[in-house]
Each structure stands twice: as C-alpha cells, then as structure tokens.
Design a protein around this motif. Structure first.
Motif, PDB file in Angstrom:
ATOM      1  N   GLY A  97       0.819  -1.201   0.000  1.00 32.79           N
ATOM      2  CA  GLY A  97       0.000   0.000   0.000  1.00 32.79           C
ATOM      3  C   GLY A  97       0.852   1.250   0.000  1.00 32.79           C
ATOM      4  N   GLU A  98       1.956   1.203   0.720  1.00 29.55           N
ATOM      5  CA  GLU A  98       2.934   2.281   0.730  1.00 29.55           C
ATOM      6  C   GLU A  98       4.279   1.690   1.114  1.00 29.55           C
ATOM      7  N   VAL A  99       5.342   2.423   0.835  1.00 33.42           N
ATOM      8  CA  VAL A  99       6.689   1.925   1.112  1.00 33.42           C
ATOM      9  C   VAL A  99       7.394   2.893   2.055  1.00 33.42           C
ATOM     10  N   ASP A 100       8.463   2.394   2.722  1.00 30.86           N
ATOM     11  CA  ASP A 100       9.107   3.223   3.745  1.00 30.86           C
ATOM     12  C   ASP A 100      10.360   3.956   3.264  1.00 30.86           C
ATOM     13  N   GLY A 101      10.794   3.696   2.028  1.00 30.10           N
ATOM     14  CA  GLY A 101      11.939   4.428   1.492  1.00 30.10           C
ATOM     15  C   GLY A 101      13.287   3.887   1.891  1.00 30.10           C
ATOM     16  N   THR A 102      13.337   2.763   2.613  1.00 26.68           N
ATOM     17  CA  THR A 102      14.624   2.168   2.996  1.00 26.68           C
ATOM     18  C   THR A 102      15.356   1.700   1.746  1.00 26.68           C
ATOM     19  N   ALA A 103      16.650   2.030   1.660  1.00 26.12           N
ATOM     20  CA  ALA A 103      17.429   1.723   0.464  1.00 26.12           C
ATOM     21  C   ALA A 103      17.436   0.232   0.156  1.00 26.12           C
ATOM     22  N   ALA A 104      17.426  -0.094  -1.133  1.00 25.44           N
ATOM     23  CA  ALA A 104      17.432  -1.483  -1.583  1.00 25.44           C
ATOM     24  C   ALA A 104      18.197  -1.570  -2.894  1.00 25.44           C
ATOM     25  N   GLN A 105      18.584  -2.801  -3.259  1.00 26.70           N
ATOM     26  CA  GLN A 105      19.284  -3.043  -4.512  1.00 26.70           C
ATOM     27  C   GLN A 105      18.371  -3.839  -5.445  1.00 26.70           C
ATOM     28  N   PHE A 106      18.405  -3.507  -6.748  1.00 23.33           N
ATOM     29  CA  PHE A 106      17.542  -4.173  -7.708  1.00 23.33           C
ATOM     30  C   PHE A 106      18.343  -4.636  -8.913  1.00 23.33           C
ATOM     31  N   ASP A 107      17.985  -5.800  -9.424  1.00 29.38           N
ATOM     32  CA  ASP A 107      18.605  -6.345 -10.623  1.00 29.38           C
ATOM     33  C   ASP A 107      18.394  -5.369 -11.782  1.00 29.38           C
ATOM     34  N   PRO A 108      19.464  -4.943 -12.467  1.00 28.47           N
ATOM     35  CA  PRO A 108      19.314  -4.000 -13.580  1.00 28.47           C
ATOM     36  C   PRO A 108      18.374  -4.499 -14.678  1.00 28.47           C
TER      37      PRO A 108
END
Length: 216
Positions: free
Chosen positions: A135-146
C-alpha cells in the motif's frame, strides 16, 4: 463475454510474465473482470505488473496461454487494441470417476487486427497480486537487478512516457513503481550489501612523481 484491451497495456503487462518458467501458468497473463473493471496481471516471481482496464464486466478470472499472449506486438502500425472472447466465470473442474476431478478449460479467442486465434485457458493458481502490492513503502534503500529495472523502463516507453518512473525503495520488501494511475509494477530486491567507500587507488595519479623523474 468480450473485453477490449489497449495494445500498449497488453504488451506492457506481458513484459513481466515468465519465460519458459516451470510454473507454466506464469508464462501467461491473468485476467480478472468484474463490476469495477478488469485487471491484467503479469508475473515471473521477481516482478509483478498490474494493468487497470475500466468498464463493467461479468465476474470472471482466466489465465491466458503464452501462445495467445505472444501474438500481440506493439508497433506504430499495429492495431490499437485487442479483443478477447471467452465464457465468463472462473476455473471449472468436474468429477473424474471416484478419484478426484479434472480441469475443464474454456476456449479463449483473441482478435488482433485481421488475426483471430483460439486457444485453451491455463490451469494454475496465479499469485494474489493484492497481497503482493504494498500500500505504501518506507523508502529504505534497496538493490535491484538492472534487468528488472530495464523492464520498467521499457514499460514506460510502451505506455508513452519519456522518463523512467523510478522505484520507491522498501528495504528487503518489494519496491513499488507507479507508472500511472492505470499501471504499476512491484519488484523484489536482491540481498547485497554494496561497499560504501571507493578503493584508494582511484585517487592515485598515474603520473610519475616529480622527484623520481629528477633522480633518474
């Protein structure tokens, strides 16, 4: 029942389906319909996309097979919409003797321009996209597959947006990309801790020190 879907919505959703996945139903697309419109869903286990289709329809759910999905291409001169025709309702099973039941697939007819093709719906339990989408996200940094990020960028382009929508990061939980009010993507991050300090050699000069040249 009949439902008309814009070609760009259909193709954008199909970017996120599985490719040769052992869970064969993920290689297709889920279509749900009802009084509040329809949802077209693509998912490969790493990403999930949901497209919104406005209108009023009989209550139904059906998984479109890959041989139908792959027929639809998005090019300037291609038709602007597709039409799907199938019997309303949900997956149906019938008794098979005294030992269980068997799946009774419905025919799905897809019309794309001058091409009309019929195939059987797929059996399977598609992921519950309502539970997957935050529903909403907290903005904590994450890594994503390009590669996954690139899919979102392609979807933006197909849907007519010049700029990447971005991913609202959510730590170890799924990130959210809302391309517009009618299309969103959920992306699973991968667990990696990047180095936060550049190695010292990057600041070193490649030139020979002055005193060394003089001594030589």
């Amino acid at each position: 029942m009949n439902i008309t879907i814009r070609t760009e919505l259909f193709v954008a959703a199909s970017l996120f389906r599985g490719i040769d996945d052992i869970r064969y139903y993920l290689n297709g697309l889920l279509l749900e319909t009802g009084a509040n419109g329809a949802r077209l869903v693509g998912c490969d286990g790493h990403q999930l996309a949901v497209a919104r289709i406005d209108g009023w329809y009989p209550e139904s759910s059906i998984i479109l097979p890959v041989n139908l999905v792959s027929l639809v291409k998005h090019k300037t001169r291609e038709p602007q919409s597709i039409v799907l025709e199938f019997k309303e309702g949900h997956q149906h099973y019938r008794k098979k003797g005294n030992v269980g039941s068997e799946f009774v697939p419905r025919d799905i007819t897809l019309t794309f321009g001058e091409t009309t093709t019929t195939a059987k719906e797929l059996d399977g339990k598609f992921p519950d996209y309502r539970r997957v989408v935050p529903g909403e996200v907290d903005g904590t940094a994450a890594q994503f597959d390009p590669d996954l990020v690139n899919r979102i960028d392609k979807a933006c382009s197909i849907l007519g947006y010049k700029h990447f929508a971005g991913i609202a990061q959510n730590g170890k939980s799924s990130g959210l990309s809302v391309i517009d009010e009618g299309f969103l993507v959920v992306t699973m991050p991968f667990d990696v801790v990047p180095l936060k300090v550049a190695p010292s050699w990057i600041q070193q000069s490649l030139s020979e020190p002055e005193q060394v040249r003089i001594a030589a």
